[in-house]
Design a protein around this motif. Structure first.
Motif, PDB file in Angstrom:
ATOM      1  N   ILE A 181      -4.054  -9.373  -5.016  1.00 43.43           N
ATOM      2  CA  ILE A 181      -3.197  -8.199  -5.196  1.00 43.43           C
ATOM      3  C   ILE A 181      -1.991  -8.406  -4.300  1.00 43.43           C
ATOM      4  O   ILE A 181      -2.136  -8.616  -3.088  1.00 43.43           O
ATOM      5  CB  ILE A 181      -3.928  -6.891  -4.833  1.00 43.43           C
ATOM      6  CG1 ILE A 181      -5.147  -6.697  -5.736  1.00 43.43           C
ATOM      7  CG2 ILE A 181      -2.966  -5.701  -4.949  1.00 43.43           C
ATOM      8  CD1 ILE A 181      -6.030  -5.533  -5.329  1.00 43.43           C
ATOM      9  N   LYS A 182      -0.807  -8.371  -4.885  1.00 36.26           N
ATOM     10  CA  LYS A 182       0.430  -8.551  -4.129  1.00 36.26           C
ATOM     11  C   LYS A 182       1.136  -7.205  -4.034  1.00 36.26           C
ATOM     12  O   LYS A 182       1.441  -6.587  -5.048  1.00 36.26           O
ATOM     13  CB  LYS A 182       1.325  -9.588  -4.809  1.00 36.26           C
ATOM     14  CG  LYS A 182       0.694 -10.972  -4.817  1.00 36.26           C
ATOM     15  CD  LYS A 182       1.596 -12.000  -5.430  1.00 36.26           C
ATOM     16  CE  LYS A 182       0.948 -13.380  -5.390  1.00 36.26           C
ATOM     17  NZ  LYS A 182       1.828 -14.406  -5.967  1.00 36.26           N
ATOM     18  N   ILE A 183       1.380  -6.763  -2.820  1.00 41.27           N
ATOM     19  CA  ILE A 183       2.029  -5.487  -2.571  1.00 41.27           C
ATOM     20  C   ILE A 183       3.537  -5.716  -2.466  1.00 41.27           C
ATOM     21  O   ILE A 183       3.985  -6.577  -1.706  1.00 41.27           O
ATOM     22  CB  ILE A 183       1.503  -4.833  -1.273  1.00 41.27           C
ATOM     23  CG1 ILE A 183      -0.013  -4.625  -1.351  1.00 41.27           C
ATOM     24  CG2 ILE A 183       2.229  -3.516  -0.995  1.00 41.27           C
ATOM     25  CD1 ILE A 183      -0.479  -3.745  -2.486  1.00 41.27           C
ATOM     26  N   LEU A 184       4.293  -4.939  -3.215  1.00 39.20           N
ATOM     27  CA  LEU A 184       5.753  -5.044  -3.220  1.00 39.20           C
ATOM     28  C   LEU A 184       6.322  -4.016  -2.242  1.00 39.20           C
ATOM     29  O   LEU A 184       6.211  -2.823  -2.461  1.00 39.20           O
ATOM     30  CB  LEU A 184       6.300  -4.801  -4.621  1.00 39.20           C
ATOM     31  CG  LEU A 184       5.793  -5.772  -5.704  1.00 39.20           C
ATOM     32  CD1 LEU A 184       6.206  -5.309  -7.085  1.00 39.20           C
ATOM     33  CD2 LEU A 184       6.314  -7.169  -5.417  1.00 39.20           C
ATOM     34  N   GLY A 185       6.881  -4.489  -1.153  1.00 41.61           N
ATOM     35  CA  GLY A 185       7.482  -3.611  -0.169  1.00 41.61           C
ATOM     36  C   GLY A 185       6.718  -3.642   1.145  1.00 41.61           C
ATOM     37  O   GLY A 185       5.556  -4.039   1.199  1.00 41.61           O
ATOM     38  N   GLY A 186       7.391  -3.199   2.180  1.00 38.96           N
ATOM     39  CA  GLY A 186       6.800  -3.190   3.511  1.00 38.96           C
ATOM     40  C   GLY A 186       5.978  -1.949   3.760  1.00 38.96           C
ATOM     41  O   GLY A 186       5.795  -1.091   2.888  1.00 38.96           O
ATOM     42  N   GLU A 187       5.479  -1.839   4.983  1.00 38.20           N
ATOM     43  CA  GLU A 187       4.598  -0.731   5.360  1.00 38.20           C
ATOM     44  C   GLU A 187       5.312   0.610   5.396  1.00 38.20           C
ATOM     45  O   GLU A 187       4.650   1.652   5.392  1.00 38.20           O
ATOM     46  CB  GLU A 187       3.900  -1.022   6.672  1.00 38.20           C
ATOM     47  CG  GLU A 187       2.861  -2.125   6.515  1.00 38.20           C
ATOM     48  CD  GLU A 187       2.039  -2.331   7.769  1.00 38.20           C
ATOM     49  OE1 GLU A 187       1.866  -1.387   8.551  1.00 38.20           O
ATOM     50  OE2 GLU A 187       1.592  -3.478   7.955  1.00 38.20           O
ATOM     51  N   ALA A 188       6.621   0.625   5.414  1.00 37.23           N
ATOM     52  CA  ALA A 188       7.339   1.894   5.312  1.00 37.23           C
ATOM     53  C   ALA A 188       7.240   2.469   3.891  1.00 37.23           C
ATOM     54  O   ALA A 188       7.397   3.660   3.698  1.00 37.23           O
ATOM     55  CB  ALA A 188       8.812   1.702   5.690  1.00 37.23           C
ATOM     56  N   VAL A 189       6.959   1.600   2.943  1.00 39.31           N
ATOM     57  CA  VAL A 189       6.849   1.998   1.532  1.00 39.31           C
ATOM     58  C   VAL A 189       5.400   2.212   1.136  1.00 39.31           C
ATOM     59  O   VAL A 189       5.055   3.206   0.500  1.00 39.31           O
ATOM     60  CB  VAL A 189       7.503   0.930   0.624  1.00 39.31           C
ATOM     61  CG1 VAL A 189       7.360   1.288  -0.831  1.00 39.31           C
ATOM     62  CG2 VAL A 189       8.961   0.742   0.993  1.00 39.31           C
ATOM     63  N   ILE A 190       4.539   1.258   1.481  1.00 34.19           N
ATOM     64  CA  ILE A 190       3.095   1.329   1.183  1.00 34.19           C
ATOM     65  C   ILE A 190       2.372   0.958   2.479  1.00 34.19           C
ATOM     66  O   ILE A 190       2.522  -0.162   2.981  1.00 34.19           O
ATOM     67  CB  ILE A 190       2.697   0.372   0.048  1.00 34.19           C
ATOM     68  CG1 ILE A 190       3.439   0.724  -1.247  1.00 34.19           C
ATOM     69  CG2 ILE A 190       1.186   0.410  -0.167  1.00 34.19           C
ATOM     70  CD1 ILE A 190       3.238  -0.247  -2.381  1.00 34.19           C
TER      71      ILE A 190
END
Length: 178
Positions: A166-175
């Motif tokens: 699973i590849k998360i798009l965006g940094g920890e401020a987003v997700i």
């Protein structure tokens, strides 16, 4: 405008296509969620508003589309727009109760299996937009998540697909990392 731009992109990329995805041009989670499926199925994503713009109708005719798939429920693409499309060519609707479940419904309808799944926020779309080409190149769907939670519809698709990655798009401020 955005409707002519979508049609111009379709014209530049497709000499013909047996079908097209149709999404609202006013908000974009449904169109973005369908990006990888559109690429894999070699179908354009065309836009509508409270009517079917002439440029969209003309592009459907030019590519010789034999079917349209409307993305999103009646609050995204009205029943009258759906009916208008359906008078021109057979039209189906893929929708859920919200943007998360609509993205999951698109994945359910269009993706039988996937080794990789991309996750993007359902609230703001630059990360998802940037991720569409990468997801498409891996035949990977994009599912939408909340900043701090995985909606049930998204979790159900992850459970069905059982991706290895699973590849998360965006940094920890987003997700968030959680």
């Amino acid at each position: 405008d955005r409707y002519r731009t979508a049609s111009a992109i379709s014209e530049a990329a497709f000499a013909s296509s047996d079908g097209a995805y149709v999404a609202t041009g006013l908000n974009f989670p449904d169109a973005l969620a369908a990006g990888p499926a559109a690429a894999l199925n070699r179908r354009p994503v065309l836009l509508v508003n409270d009517a079917v713009p002439a440029t969209t109708r003309d592009e459907l005719k030019r590519i010789g589309s034999s079917a349209a798939t409307v993305l999103g429920g009646p609050s995204a693409v009205s029943d009258s727009v759906f009916a208008s499309l359906n008078t021109t060519l057979p039209t189906t609707r893929v929708a859920g109760s919200d943007r998360y479940s609509t993205a999951a419904a698109i994945v359910q309808a269009e993706v039988p299996s996937a080794d990789t799944v991309y996750g993007a926020t359902g609230l703001n779309f630059p990360d998802a937009l940037a991720g569409v080409p990468a997801a498409s190149s891996e035949a990977a769907p994009i599912l939408l998540v909340e900043r701090n939670a995985i909606p049930g519809s998204t979790a159900a698709q992850l459970s069905r697909l059982k991706p290895a990655t699973i590849k998360i798009l965006g940094g920890e401020a987003v997700i968030t990392a959680d």
